[in-house]
Design an enzyme around this catalytic site. Sequence first.
Site, PDB file in Angstrom:
ATOM      1  N   GLU A  46     -31.057 -43.315 -29.851  1.00  0.00           N
ATOM      2  CA  GLU A  46     -30.533 -44.262 -30.843  1.00  0.00           C
ATOM      3  C   GLU A  46     -29.208 -44.859 -30.371  1.00  0.00           C
ATOM      4  OE1 GLU A  46     -31.664 -41.196 -31.300  1.00  0.00           O
ATOM      5  OE2 GLU A  46     -32.554 -40.937 -33.279  1.00  0.00           O
ATOM      6  N   GLU A  72     -30.042 -37.186 -20.607  1.00  0.00           N
ATOM      7  CA  GLU A  72     -29.382 -35.878 -20.627  1.00  0.00           C
ATOM      8  C   GLU A  72     -28.503 -35.680 -19.391  1.00  0.00           C
ATOM      9  OE1 GLU A  72     -32.611 -33.118 -21.355  1.00  0.00           O
ATOM     10  OE2 GLU A  72     -32.729 -33.774 -23.464  1.00  0.00           O
TER      11      GLU A  72
END
Length: 131
Positions: free
Chosen positions: A54, A43
Site C-alpha cells: 500500500e 522486504e
Amino acid sequence: MDQNTLKAARDVLNNAYVRYSNFHVAAALKMKNGVIITGVNVENASYGLSNCAERTALFTARTQGYTKHDIIEVVVTTKQEAIISPCGACRQVMHELILPDVPIHMVDVNDNVKTMLNKELLPAGFSEDDL
Ligand code: THU
C-alpha cells in the site's frame, strides 16, 4: 470495484520482494484520470525496513504528481485464501494520502471482496490537522 484495478494489482503480485515472508501483497490505486498506480511489498534483511504494498503504491503516486484528490479506489490483494486488510502503519499513511470516503477493496485469491471506506480503517486517526 473496477476489474481493471484488480487486474493491475494481480499483474504485479509476483514482483513482490518477499524472500523472508513469502507473503505476496499488491496494491493498486485508480486515479480519476483512469491511470492505475501499483505497488508491491518490498522486504529487507533488516526486517523492520520492509515496505508494504500500500505504501509503495501511495509513494509512487505521490512521486508521479498525484494527490489524495486523484485517488478514487484502492485494491489490495494477495495469494492468500483469506482476505487481508492493511496494517496499522499503512492505515496511518492512507489516512493522510487518501480521502476519507474512498473505497478500499480487499480481495483474496478466489475473488472474495471486502470493501471498507478509508475512514473506517482508522477511526479517530492522527492527522496533519492535529499538528
Ligand atoms: N504486508 C503488506 O504489504 N500489506 C499489508 O496490508 C499487510 C502486510 C506485507 C508486509 C510483509 O512484507 C508481508 O506482507 C508479511 O507481513
